[in-house]
Design a protein around this motif. Structure first.
Motif, PDB file in Angstrom:
ATOM      1  N   LEU A 255       0.815  -1.211   0.000  1.00  0.00           N
ATOM      2  CA  LEU A 255       0.000   0.000   0.000  1.00  0.00           C
ATOM      3  C   LEU A 255       0.851   1.265   0.000  1.00  0.00           C
ATOM      4  O   LEU A 255       0.448   2.280  -0.564  1.00  0.00           O
ATOM      5  CB  LEU A 255      -0.935   0.001   1.211  1.00  0.00           C
ATOM      6  CG  LEU A 255      -1.968  -1.127   1.267  1.00  0.00           C
ATOM      7  CD1 LEU A 255      -2.854  -0.980   2.494  1.00  0.00           C
ATOM      8  CD2 LEU A 255      -2.810  -1.150  -0.001  1.00  0.00           C
ATOM      9  N   PHE A 303       0.800   7.149  -5.180  1.00  0.00           N
ATOM     10  CA  PHE A 303       1.070   5.774  -4.785  1.00  0.00           C
ATOM     11  C   PHE A 303       0.850   4.824  -5.956  1.00  0.00           C
ATOM     12  O   PHE A 303       0.026   5.086  -6.847  1.00  0.00           O
ATOM     13  CB  PHE A 303       0.189   5.366  -3.610  1.00  0.00           C
ATOM     14  CG  PHE A 303       0.500   6.111  -2.338  1.00  0.00           C
ATOM     15  CD1 PHE A 303       1.521   5.671  -1.496  1.00  0.00           C
ATOM     16  CD2 PHE A 303      -0.204   7.255  -1.997  1.00  0.00           C
ATOM     17  CE1 PHE A 303       1.820   6.361  -0.340  1.00  0.00           C
ATOM     18  CE2 PHE A 303       0.092   7.951  -0.842  1.00  0.00           C
ATOM     19  CZ  PHE A 303       1.111   7.502  -0.005  1.00  0.00           C
ATOM     20  N   PRO A 306      -3.273   3.521  -5.857  1.00  0.00           N
ATOM     21  CA  PRO A 306      -3.919   4.699  -5.272  1.00  0.00           C
ATOM     22  C   PRO A 306      -5.322   4.415  -4.762  1.00  0.00           C
ATOM     23  O   PRO A 306      -5.996   3.474  -5.193  1.00  0.00           O
ATOM     24  CB  PRO A 306      -3.959   5.687  -6.442  1.00  0.00           C
ATOM     25  CG  PRO A 306      -4.030   4.811  -7.654  1.00  0.00           C
ATOM     26  CD  PRO A 306      -3.202   3.597  -7.328  1.00  0.00           C
ATOM     27  N   SER A 313      -3.215   6.504  -0.684  1.00  0.00           N
ATOM     28  CA  SER A 313      -3.035   5.113  -1.093  1.00  0.00           C
ATOM     29  C   SER A 313      -4.343   4.361  -0.917  1.00  0.00           C
ATOM     30  O   SER A 313      -5.306   4.856  -0.325  1.00  0.00           O
ATOM     31  CB  SER A 313      -1.934   4.458  -0.259  1.00  0.00           C
ATOM     32  OG  SER A 313      -2.365   4.307   1.085  1.00  0.00           O
TER      33      SER A 313
END
Length: 397
Positions: A255, A303, A306, A313
């Motif tokens: 993550l 991230f 996402p 995240s």
């Protein structure tokens, strides 16, 4: 002519000329150039002249000044310097005021001082939450200096048997706060929350009141059919879960992954030390499908996986909810790491050391750790390729 009590209240009020005016027995009225007046006791101590301020006039009257001077002279007769005695009393008062800090105040101060060194926000929240829920209602308003063994037990005993893991962590946090308070001068003596040689004599060991609950894992023989079902799903949480399984990563490592951690040309995912449980950089050789999954993501997001917003995240629960939707409550995302280890032991000839490195396990044996300096990266490429091949095999074995 009087040698003592030379001054009168009226004469003291009328004095305006700067200087020292003696009352006798070392007591003087000091008049400053601006007209302010203060009482002083002058005396000799070890051959050295000393002056002790007693207080200002008229806040301190002539009668009160004489009484203070008398007390100072009496201290000298006992061999005690009144200035040193007063300084010691002030120091003690400051120390006692410091010890009036409550346990809750010290707990919050400890968290504020150490939170920047903790790896993730979840850990920070757990520190605060356990204290707020279990410790502060019992000892939060008490002086940290007053916290003793009985009070620590009053916090821990209600949850020691029912929530041993939480209770054990709470005990360690109380111990850390009390050590911090002692180092700050807010309390004295031994730490009543220490385990070895103290609470271990009063409470059963954590392992004796509960069976260690391991993360429930899918049997590795059932993994190929599960992966086939997972791969058919289009949600980003499904892609994140598949990537996590193929890389044998932890949930938080996936993550928190950001695009610049990936070198797709060299097929490497480098997780920085700050995001690893053991605080050591970890390199992951990427199999074909893992590279494909990363290539599917939108790289204008912060991230790799996402959430709903550009700078967020995927939710910490997203993969677990996906898993529950597929197989029901019971299995955990972390359990796939156990399936990876079981597969390695049962089906392959890869050494345990290589499997541990792939899982970024901390080596507790100091001798083994000293010899294991490399990360067997090139050999682990084949390991992860074989893992992918097994995950996508046509028939469960």
């Amino acid at each position: 002519m009087r040698k003592t009590n030379k001054l009168t209240t009226l004469s003291v009020k009328r004095m305006s000329k700067p200087g020292l005016f003696g009352d006798g027995d070392g007591l003087y009225l000091q008049v400053a150039a601006g007209g302010t007046k203060a009482w002083i006791l002058r005396y000799m101590r070890a051959g050295r002249a000393r002056k002790m301020g007693l207080g200002p006039f008229p806040i301190l009257s002539l009668v009160e000044a004489r009484q203070k001077a008398f007390e100072g002279r009496r201290s000298l007769l006992r061999g005690i310097d009144p200035i040193d005695a007063r300084n010691a009393a002030r120091t003690e008062a400051v120390a006692q005021a410091a010890k009036a800090f409550t346990f809750a105040e010290c707990g919050k101060a400890y968290i504020a001082a150490h939170r920047s060194g903790w790896r993730n926000e979840k850990h920070r929240e757990q520190w605060s939450n356990t204290l707020v829920r279990y410790a502060f209602p019992v000892i939060g308003i008490l002086s940290v200096a007053a916290v003793d063994t009985a009070l620590v037990l009053k916090v821990l005993e209600p949850i020691w048997n029912s929530k041993p893991e939480t209770a054990s962590r709470l005990r360690g946090r109380i111990e850390a706060i009390l050590d911090w308070a002692k180092a700050r001068g807010y309390r004295d003596g031994e730490n009543p929350a220490r385990w070895r040689g103290h609470l271990d004599k009063l409470l059963p060991a954590k392992g004796k009141v509960s069976t260690v609950q391991h993360h429930k894992a899918i049997p590795y023989r059932e993994l190929p059919s599960f992966m086939a079902r997972l791969r058919s799903r289009a949600e980003i949480s499904a892609q994140a879960l598949e990537f996590t399984i193929l890389t044998a990563a932890r949930t938080g490592e996936t993550l928190g992954a950001v695009p610049h951690e990936f070198d797709l040309d060299r097929r490497i995912w480098t997780i920085p030390a700050g995001r690893m449980k053991a605080s050591r950089e970890h390199r992951v050789p990427l199999c074909d499908r893992a590279i494909e999954i990363i290539g599917l993501q939108k790289h204008n997001y912060k991230f790799a996986f996402p959430g709903a917003k550009l700078d967020a995240s995927l939710s910490n629960m997203a993969m677990l909810e996906m898993l529950r939707g597929m197989v029901g409550i019971g299995l955990t995302v972390h359990g796939f790491r156990s399936a990876f280890m079981d597969w390695g032991h049962e089906v392959t000839n890869y050494p345990k050391e290589m499997m541990d490195i792939a899982l970024a396990h901390t080596v507790s044996d100091k001798v083994e750790a000293a010899y294991r300096r490399g990360d067997m990266f090139d050999k682990r490429r084949q390991l992860m390729a074989d893992w992918q091949r097994y995950c996508f095999s046509k028939v469960d074995v």
